[in-house]
Motif scaffolding. Structure first.
Motif, PDB file in Angstrom:
ATOM      1  N   PHE A 121       0.838  -1.208   0.000  1.00 37.73           N
ATOM      2  CA  PHE A 121       0.000   0.000   0.000  1.00 37.73           C
ATOM      3  C   PHE A 121       0.866   1.249   0.000  1.00 37.73           C
ATOM      4  N   ALA A 122       1.862   1.278   0.889  1.00 39.67           N
ATOM      5  CA  ALA A 122       2.756   2.444   0.956  1.00 39.67           C
ATOM      6  C   ALA A 122       3.540   2.613  -0.345  1.00 39.67           C
ATOM      7  N   ALA A 123       4.027   1.502  -0.915  1.00 39.29           N
ATOM      8  CA  ALA A 123       4.806   1.584  -2.153  1.00 39.29           C
ATOM      9  C   ALA A 123       3.950   2.102  -3.308  1.00 39.29           C
ATOM     10  N   ALA A 124       2.696   1.662  -3.375  1.00 38.15           N
ATOM     11  CA  ALA A 124       1.807   2.105  -4.448  1.00 38.15           C
ATOM     12  C   ALA A 124       1.476   3.590  -4.317  1.00 38.15           C
ATOM     13  N   VAL A 125       1.184   4.033  -3.097  1.00 39.08           N
ATOM     14  CA  VAL A 125       0.863   5.452  -2.873  1.00 39.08           C
ATOM     15  C   VAL A 125       2.079   6.330  -3.157  1.00 39.08           C
ATOM     16  N   LEU A 126       3.247   5.935  -2.639  1.00 33.73           N
ATOM     17  CA  LEU A 126       4.458   6.725  -2.854  1.00 33.73           C
ATOM     18  C   LEU A 126       4.863   6.745  -4.333  1.00 33.73           C
ATOM     19  N   GLY A 127       4.683   5.614  -5.011  1.00 38.75           N
ATOM     20  CA  GLY A 127       5.026   5.567  -6.426  1.00 38.75           C
ATOM     21  C   GLY A 127       4.210   6.549  -7.244  1.00 38.75           C
ATOM     22  N   ASP A 128       2.898   6.551  -7.033  1.00 39.37           N
ATOM     23  CA  ASP A 128       2.046   7.497  -7.759  1.00 39.37           C
ATOM     24  C   ASP A 128       2.352   8.937  -7.374  1.00 39.37           C
ATOM     25  N   ALA A 129       2.684   9.164  -6.093  1.00 36.32           N
ATOM     26  CA  ALA A 129       3.020  10.524  -5.651  1.00 36.32           C
ATOM     27  C   ALA A 129       4.281  11.026  -6.345  1.00 36.32           C
ATOM     28  N   VAL A 130       5.267  10.148  -6.513  1.00 36.16           N
ATOM     29  CA  VAL A 130       6.493  10.527  -7.223  1.00 36.16           C
ATOM     30  C   VAL A 130       6.180  10.850  -8.682  1.00 36.16           C
ATOM     31  N   GLY A 131       5.337  10.018  -9.307  1.00 39.27           N
ATOM     32  CA  GLY A 131       4.947  10.270 -10.688  1.00 39.27           C
ATOM     33  C   GLY A 131       4.255  11.607 -10.851  1.00 39.27           C
ATOM     34  N   TYR A 132       3.326  11.903  -9.929  1.00 35.96           N
ATOM     35  CA  TYR A 132       2.614  13.189  -9.968  1.00 35.96           C
ATOM     36  C   TYR A 132       3.600  14.353  -9.822  1.00 35.96           C
ATOM     37  N   ALA A 133       4.533  14.250  -8.859  1.00 36.29           N
ATOM     38  CA  ALA A 133       5.498  15.329  -8.621  1.00 36.29           C
ATOM     39  C   ALA A 133       6.377  15.563  -9.850  1.00 36.29           C
TER      40      ALA A 133
ATOM     41  N   GLY B 297     -10.616  12.083 -15.721  1.00 35.79           N
ATOM     42  CA  GLY B 297     -10.111  12.863 -14.598  1.00 35.79           C
ATOM     43  C   GLY B 297      -9.801  12.037 -13.356  1.00 35.79           C
ATOM     44  N   TRP B 298     -10.440  12.379 -12.224  1.00 36.20           N
ATOM     45  CA  TRP B 298     -10.207  11.717 -10.937  1.00 36.20           C
ATOM     46  C   TRP B 298     -10.408  10.210 -11.054  1.00 36.20           C
ATOM     47  N   PHE B 299     -11.471   9.821 -11.713  1.00 41.36           N
ATOM     48  CA  PHE B 299     -11.794   8.409 -11.870  1.00 41.36           C
ATOM     49  C   PHE B 299     -10.679   7.665 -12.600  1.00 41.36           C
ATOM     50  N   ALA B 300     -10.015   8.347 -13.531  1.00 36.30           N
ATOM     51  CA  ALA B 300      -8.945   7.710 -14.309  1.00 36.30           C
ATOM     52  C   ALA B 300      -7.772   7.316 -13.429  1.00 36.30           C
ATOM     53  N   VAL B 301      -7.456   8.123 -12.410  1.00 34.51           N
ATOM     54  CA  VAL B 301      -6.331   7.814 -11.527  1.00 34.51           C
ATOM     55  C   VAL B 301      -6.602   6.526 -10.754  1.00 34.51           C
ATOM     56  N   VAL B 302      -7.867   6.300 -10.387  1.00 39.21           N
ATOM     57  CA  VAL B 302      -8.242   5.079  -9.665  1.00 39.21           C
ATOM     58  C   VAL B 302      -8.231   3.876 -10.603  1.00 39.21           C
ATOM     59  N   VAL B 303      -8.917   3.996 -11.724  1.00 36.55           N
ATOM     60  CA  VAL B 303      -9.094   2.869 -12.635  1.00 36.55           C
ATOM     61  C   VAL B 303      -7.802   2.495 -13.347  1.00 36.55           C
ATOM     62  N   ALA B 304      -6.935   3.476 -13.604  1.00 40.80           N
ATOM     63  CA  ALA B 304      -5.695   3.207 -14.331  1.00 40.80           C
ATOM     64  C   ALA B 304      -4.821   2.178 -13.631  1.00 40.80           C
TER      65      ALA B 304
ATOM     66  N   VAL C 157       1.674  10.787 -13.707  1.00 40.68           N
ATOM     67  CA  VAL C 157       2.527  11.823 -14.298  1.00 40.68           C
ATOM     68  C   VAL C 157       1.661  12.812 -15.082  1.00 40.68           C
ATOM     69  N   ILE C 158       0.724  12.280 -15.835  1.00 40.22           N
ATOM     70  CA  ILE C 158      -0.160  13.124 -16.639  1.00 40.22           C
ATOM     71  C   ILE C 158      -1.062  13.968 -15.742  1.00 40.22           C
ATOM     72  N   ALA C 159      -1.488  13.406 -14.602  1.00 40.86           N
ATOM     73  CA  ALA C 159      -2.285  14.185 -13.650  1.00 40.86           C
ATOM     74  C   ALA C 159      -1.477  15.366 -13.128  1.00 40.86           C
TER      75      ALA C 159
ATOM     76  N   MET D  97      -3.740  18.705 -11.803  1.00 40.91           N
ATOM     77  CA  MET D  97      -4.852  18.220 -10.998  1.00 40.91           C
ATOM     78  C   MET D  97      -4.602  18.629  -9.544  1.00 40.91           C
ATOM     79  N   PRO D  98      -5.581  19.238  -8.858  1.00 42.15           N
ATOM     80  CA  PRO D  98      -5.380  19.622  -7.455  1.00 42.15           C
ATOM     81  C   PRO D  98      -4.902  18.430  -6.635  1.00 42.15           C
ATOM     82  N   TYR D  99      -3.873  18.643  -5.817  1.00 36.97           N
ATOM     83  CA  TYR D  99      -3.235  17.504  -5.168  1.00 36.97           C
ATOM     84  C   TYR D  99      -4.169  16.774  -4.211  1.00 36.97           C
ATOM     85  N   HIS D 100      -5.056  17.485  -3.533  1.00 35.90           N
ATOM     86  CA  HIS D 100      -5.951  16.797  -2.598  1.00 35.90           C
ATOM     87  C   HIS D 100      -6.873  15.834  -3.339  1.00 35.90           C
ATOM     88  N   ARG D 101      -7.256  16.185  -4.564  1.00 42.60           N
ATOM     89  CA  ARG D 101      -8.076  15.265  -5.365  1.00 42.60           C
ATOM     90  C   ARG D 101      -7.243  14.090  -5.852  1.00 42.60           C
TER      91      ARG D 101
END
Length: 219
Positions: A69-81, A114-121, A133-135, A140-144
């Motif tokens: 769970f932590a690795a998945a969340v951190l991975g997406d956060a790095v991609g977004y940044a 949008g938001w739904f794409a980040v979940v489903v992707a 990365v595309i978000a 895309m607002p970070y809280h979303r």
């Protein structure tokens, strides 16, 4: 998951520490680093769950669940940044020729959902690596993004580990998982074919997709 049966004995040969490092590394890299878009994350997670249920494996289910769970969340956060700070040129440069087609697919997917794409992707191979990365590129607002990131990590990473874990002692669940995997793969291929045909009829440039995404997020 169809490849999980092949990966399971390979993972079982690792020490417990190496096992955690490999599984968490796969999840993090595939989620956030662009060169990891080809990794078999689904199969690794499912096989890891099976091993956690295997007597004598030494793998702790709570540690594994929290770790993926932590690795998945951190991975997406790095991609977004990376997307937020470095922009689309970084995405195209790092994805290379092989990933360019999937970048366009991910851009269209994000621009539409949008938001739904980040979940489903998370459930779409090749696309899940590029979507955060595309978000970020689309501002895309970070809280979303964070809420979608956390939900996607729970459903995908934790969900697949638990599915593998419970399927160890439940043969029909393992069979059902393989059937669902087959249906999902078929549906994914169908989606790609449909999107490819639409793209040939009505090409949508990646830059236009991101402009649309920004407008949607601003609204």
């Amino acid at each position: 998951m169809l490849a999980a049966m092949t990966l399971e004995p390979q993972l079982a040969e690792l020490t417990t520490t190496a096992f955690y490092l490999v599984v968490l590394g796969f999840v993090f890299v595939e989620s956030g680093l662009l060169f990891g878009f080809f990794l078999p994350g689904d199969s690794v997670l499912f096989a890891a769950g099976i091993l956690a249920a295997t007597p004598g494996s030494g793998v702790s289910l709570p540690v594994l669940v929290l770790g993926v769970f932590a690795a998945a969340v951190l991975g997406d956060a790095v991609g977004y940044a990376c997307g937020h700070r470095l922009g689309r040129p970084y995405l195209l440069r790092r994805s290379g020729r092989l990933g360019a087609r999937h970048v366009e697919r991910a851009e269209r997917f994000y621009a539409r959902y949008g938001w739904f794409a980040v979940v489903v992707a998370r459930w779409i191979p090749w696309v899940r690596t590029f979507t955060p990365v595309i978000a970020g590129i689309g501002r895309m607002p970070y809280h979303r993004f964070l809420s979608a990131n956390v939900l996607g990590a729970l459903c995908w990473a934790v969900g697949l580990v638990l599915l593998g874990y419970f399927s160890y002692a439940t043969p029909w669940l393992r069979t059902l998982s393989l059937v669902v995997a087959g249906v999902f793969i078929t549906a994914t291929i169908g989606y790609v074919v449909v999107e490819w045909r639409r793209a040939r009829r009505r090409p949508l440039a990646g830059g236009d997709a991101l402009v649309t995404a920004r407008d949607d997020q601003a609204a």
